[in-house]
Scaffold this active site. Structure first.
Site, mmCIF file in Angstrom:
data_model
loop_
_atom_site.group_PDB
_atom_site.id
_atom_site.type_symbol
_atom_site.label_atom_id
_atom_site.label_comp_id
_atom_site.label_asym_id
_atom_site.label_seq_id
_atom_site.Cartn_x
_atom_site.Cartn_y
_atom_site.Cartn_z
ATOM 1 N N ASP A 105 0.839 -1.198 0.000
ATOM 2 C CA ASP A 105 0.000 0.000 0.000
ATOM 3 C C ASP A 105 0.877 1.252 0.000
ATOM 4 O O ASP A 105 2.036 1.196 0.410
ATOM 5 C CB ASP A 105 -0.892 0.032 1.256
ATOM 6 C CG ASP A 105 -1.878 -1.118 1.273
ATOM 7 O OD1 ASP A 105 -2.169 -1.672 0.197
ATOM 8 O OD2 ASP A 105 -2.342 -1.451 2.382
HETATM 9 N N1 URA Z 1 -1.299 -5.950 3.865
HETATM 10 C C1 URA Z 1 -1.784 -4.694 3.866
HETATM 11 O O1 URA Z 1 -2.803 -4.428 4.453
HETATM 12 N N2 URA Z 1 -1.092 -3.748 3.196
HETATM 13 C C2 URA Z 1 0.068 -3.985 2.562
HETATM 14 O O2 URA Z 1 0.662 -3.083 1.989
HETATM 15 C C3 URA Z 1 0.556 -5.297 2.572
HETATM 16 C C4 URA Z 1 -0.142 -6.265 3.225
#
Ligand code: URA
Length: 240
Positions: A105
């Site tokens: 993310d």
């Molecule tokens: N899980 C999440 O919620 N975000 C990420 O970036 C990776 C795994």
């Protein structure tokens, strides 16, 4: 791999094919210890030793980079609004047209593999291979021992009622904030955040620290990256 000398040297960032041709005519190219003035000759990148201006040139067909992704950039090759992880690369690395293996993310930090090796990327992301991904997580609410069992059983996510595969939760600090390590084998959208949300908790900081056998190099500050060592590439390929 067999290819023309001018293509190989130009792909290695040493100039245009025309420049390489001129340099070869001047005697700057050596193949297996002999000057080669004809840059259109075909060489074998695995067998032939190529020197350019006295330096041995190793042809890198694939590039493997480990980045400590900073928050605020997105895991994509290009984006209209946001800076991408590829924007953080030096031109000489961008040249190989690498892409991130999977996504973190925008606000997630940590280990991101960037490569142009499509087969390796495919294997690492394939649900059938179930490659482990480990995250360091800080949470707004307290994590309790009972959560460990719930993660082991699999968590039913709120939005789509998907039940996750068994995951490992290791509590490092219970309290406010709680800190833990989570290892998952899948890569559903926002998975770690959604797993905790299903337990009425909230992720306030997320950092990936391992992917399969690859461990984030602690010397890399957020935004920095380095090439994988030959050993790391071998281990990564061998495990898949
Ligand atoms: N899980 C999440 O919620 N975000 C990420 O970036 C990776 C795994």
């Amino acid at each position: 791999m067999k290819l023309r000398i001018d293509k190989m040297l130009s792909n290695s960032g040493l100039g245009s094919r025309k420049q390489i041709k001129q340099a070869a005519r001047k005697g700057y190219v050596e193949i297996n210890g002999r000057v080669e003035k004809d840059s259109s000759k075909i060489i074998d990148t695995e067998k032939d030793m190529v020197k350019y201006k006295g330096q041995v040139i190793k042809y890198l067909q694939f590039i493997y980079l480990m980045m400590n992704k900073p928050a605020g950039v997105i895991s994509a090759t290009e984006d209209y609004y946001d800076k991408t992880v590829i924007d953080l690369l030096k031109d000489e690395d961008k040249f190989f047209k690498p892409f991130p293996v999977g996504r973190l993310d925008k606000d997630t930090e940590g280990l991101l593999l960037i490569t142009n090796d499509g087969q390796l990327s495919h294997n690492l992301l394939s649900p059938r291979k179930g490659v482990d991904k480990t995250y360091y997580v800080e949470l707004a609410e307290e994590v309790v021992e009972e959560d460990v069992g719930l993660f082991e059983e699999g968590i039913i996510l709120k939005e789509d009622n998907y039940k996750t595969l068994p995951a490992k939760l290791e509590i490092l600090e219970s309290g406010y904030p709680s800190i833990c390590l989570v290892t998952i084998r899948e890569g559903k959208f926002h998975q770690v955040k959604r797993m905790f949300k299903a337990l009425s908790n909230e992720v306030i900081y997320l950092k990936r620290i391992a992917m399969g056998p690859l461990i984030l190099d602690e010397n890399l500050k957020a935004g920095q990256y380095r090439q994988l060592t030959e050993e790391e590439v071998k281990i990564l390929g061998g495990q898949l």
